[in-house]
Scaffold this motif. Sequence first.
Motif, short mmCIF file in Angstrom:
data_model
loop_
_atom_site.label_atom_id
_atom_site.label_comp_id
_atom_site.label_asym_id
_atom_site.label_seq_id
_atom_site.Cartn_x
_atom_site.Cartn_y
_atom_site.Cartn_z
N LYS A 62 -19.62 -6.59 8.06
CA LYS A 62 -18.95 -7.40 9.08
C LYS A 62 -19.19 -6.71 10.42
N GLY A 63 -19.85 -7.41 11.32
CA GLY A 63 -20.15 -6.80 12.62
C GLY A 63 -21.07 -5.61 12.52
N GLY A 64 -21.98 -5.63 11.53
CA GLY A 64 -22.93 -4.54 11.37
C GLY A 64 -22.39 -3.33 10.64
N LYS A 65 -21.16 -3.36 10.21
CA LYS A 65 -20.55 -2.25 9.49
C LYS A 65 -20.10 -2.71 8.10
N LEU A 66 -20.08 -1.78 7.17
CA LEU A 66 -19.63 -2.09 5.83
C LEU A 66 -18.21 -2.65 5.86
N ASN A 67 -17.98 -3.74 5.18
CA ASN A 67 -16.64 -4.29 5.05
C ASN A 67 -15.91 -3.53 3.94
N ARG A 68 -15.23 -2.50 4.32
CA ARG A 68 -14.62 -1.59 3.34
C ARG A 68 -13.44 -2.21 2.61
N GLU A 69 -12.91 -3.29 3.12
CA GLU A 69 -11.80 -3.95 2.42
C GLU A 69 -12.23 -4.45 1.05
N ILE A 70 -13.51 -4.82 0.94
CA ILE A 70 -14.02 -5.29 -0.35
C ILE A 70 -13.88 -4.21 -1.42
N PHE A 71 -13.96 -2.97 -1.01
CA PHE A 71 -13.90 -1.84 -1.94
C PHE A 71 -12.48 -1.29 -2.10
N GLU A 72 -11.53 -2.05 -1.55
CA GLU A 72 -10.12 -1.70 -1.71
C GLU A 72 -9.36 -2.80 -2.43
N GLY A 73 -10.10 -3.79 -2.97
CA GLY A 73 -9.45 -4.86 -3.73
C GLY A 73 -9.40 -6.20 -3.04
N ALA A 74 -9.94 -6.31 -1.82
CA ALA A 74 -9.99 -7.59 -1.11
C ALA A 74 -11.29 -8.29 -1.50
N THR A 75 -11.29 -8.97 -2.64
CA THR A 75 -12.50 -9.60 -3.14
C THR A 75 -12.96 -10.73 -2.22
N ILE A 76 -14.28 -10.96 -2.19
CA ILE A 76 -14.83 -12.02 -1.34
C ILE A 76 -14.40 -13.39 -1.84
N ASN A 77 -14.43 -13.56 -3.16
CA ASN A 77 -14.06 -14.84 -3.76
C ASN A 77 -12.86 -14.62 -4.69
N THR A 78 -12.14 -15.69 -4.99
CA THR A 78 -10.92 -15.57 -5.80
C THR A 78 -11.24 -15.08 -7.21
N PRO A 79 -10.68 -13.97 -7.62
CA PRO A 79 -10.88 -13.49 -8.99
C PRO A 79 -9.84 -14.09 -9.93
N SER A 80 -10.13 -14.07 -11.21
CA SER A 80 -9.13 -14.44 -12.21
C SER A 80 -8.25 -13.23 -12.47
N MET A 81 -6.98 -13.33 -12.14
CA MET A 81 -6.09 -12.20 -12.36
C MET A 81 -5.82 -11.97 -13.85
N LEU A 82 -6.02 -13.03 -14.65
CA LEU A 82 -5.91 -12.84 -16.10
C LEU A 82 -7.06 -11.98 -16.60
N CYS A 83 -8.27 -12.22 -16.07
CA CYS A 83 -9.42 -11.39 -16.45
C CYS A 83 -9.26 -9.97 -15.94
N VAL A 84 -8.69 -9.83 -14.74
CA VAL A 84 -8.44 -8.49 -14.19
C VAL A 84 -7.51 -7.72 -15.11
N GLU A 85 -6.46 -8.39 -15.59
CA GLU A 85 -5.51 -7.73 -16.49
C GLU A 85 -6.19 -7.32 -17.79
N ASP A 86 -7.10 -8.17 -18.27
CA ASP A 86 -7.83 -7.85 -19.49
C ASP A 86 -8.72 -6.63 -19.28
N TYR A 87 -9.35 -6.55 -18.10
CA TYR A 87 -10.18 -5.38 -17.79
C TYR A 87 -9.32 -4.12 -17.71
N LEU A 88 -8.15 -4.23 -17.10
CA LEU A 88 -7.24 -3.09 -17.04
C LEU A 88 -6.83 -2.65 -18.44
N ASP A 89 -6.61 -3.61 -19.33
CA ASP A 89 -6.26 -3.27 -20.71
C ASP A 89 -7.41 -2.51 -21.38
#
Length: 394
Positions: free
Chosen positions: A232-259
């Motif tokens: 964003k603006g020539g710099k890495l969008n670090r929010e993506i690497f803090e959990g701000a996904t670009i597109n809507t994730p399935s929180m059910l799948c996220v929970e399964d991955y955490l499991d």
Amino acid sequence: MTALERPATRPQNPLFSSGPCAKRPGWSLDNLKNAILGRSHRSAAGKARLKLAIDRTRVLLKLPDDYLVAIVSGSDTGAVEMALWSLLGARGVDVLAWEAFGKDWVVDVVKQLKLGDVRVMEAAYGQLPDLAKVNFSRDVVFTWNGTTSGVRVPNADWIAADRQGLTICDATSGIFAQSLDWAKLDVITYSWQKVLGGEAAHGMLILSPRSVDRLESHTPKWPVPKIFRLTKGGKLNREIFEGATINTPSMLCVEDYLDALAWAESIGGLDALIARSDRNARAVTDWVERTRWIDFLAVEAQTRSNTSVCLRVVDAAISSRALEEQAAFAGKIVKLLEKEGVAFDIGAYRDAPPGLRLWCGATVDTSDLEALLPWLDWAFATLRSDLAASTQAA
């Protein structure tokens, strides 16, 4: 050849698919009851679960502190293509392909991005390209473990430590089951549904500092779709690497991955996951070595995968036939074992040579593989006997 007696012991879990793969032992829908459902993934609670998945991934994989991790869309394919669209074009590219997905990345680089300075280094199913010929002054795109061929790179020794280009590694069926040398890899991608048996549609993107430097110093000549944009603006969008996904994730799948991550931690972490995969592959190897009708698709022992184990029928009465007939025979084995309820989805990948493919990743119990192997012998002997009888009748 006479038919064998039907085995008495059945696998407790007959799921040996190479993707999506078996859920971890003891898995239950009840384990997902804490999923953040009906809430925005951008809420404090939603972002906290996404960040937790990132943080636990980092710990489990023992990643360097300066490597970044993001949850992205489109499974491993989306993660790989995000890297290709965002990072390539600054220098020449070597693309290695020895199975179906590596060939997909060749199509992306050559026909979609239309890069001019590209060297495609291909090998037939069962083999690796000549790794000594890779030029690390260029960017290098490769799969670590060929899911559709059962062939993996033996290690990272062939990768130059003082490379000028980036190494972009599709590691989806190798990560969590094989030792990856992070210092030799600049981009690593994978999906949840392989070694950890998570749900599909989400990918993971891991970036080294060198790849971040490329993102901030290089602007691609082609349009980059929103779902692939890492800056964003020539710099890495670090929010993506803090959990701000670009597109809507399935929180059910996220929970399964955490499991799945929690289970991996509970059994001893990365080393235990690798050991389980190695033990599974060893059980299959021992069987192949004492069985005359079957062999590995991978030619060299040191390049054989310990997860997506690909096999070919070498019995002369079958292997001497046309490929269509070989494929039909292997397909009959698959259908017979599925009918018996002892193995599902073990056919070779659609573009691969005829044969069988057994998933030996960490979510599979060795006892289930050991119970399956006599069924493979039984199915082969039964169908081989039927084939001999029909041939004589003709």
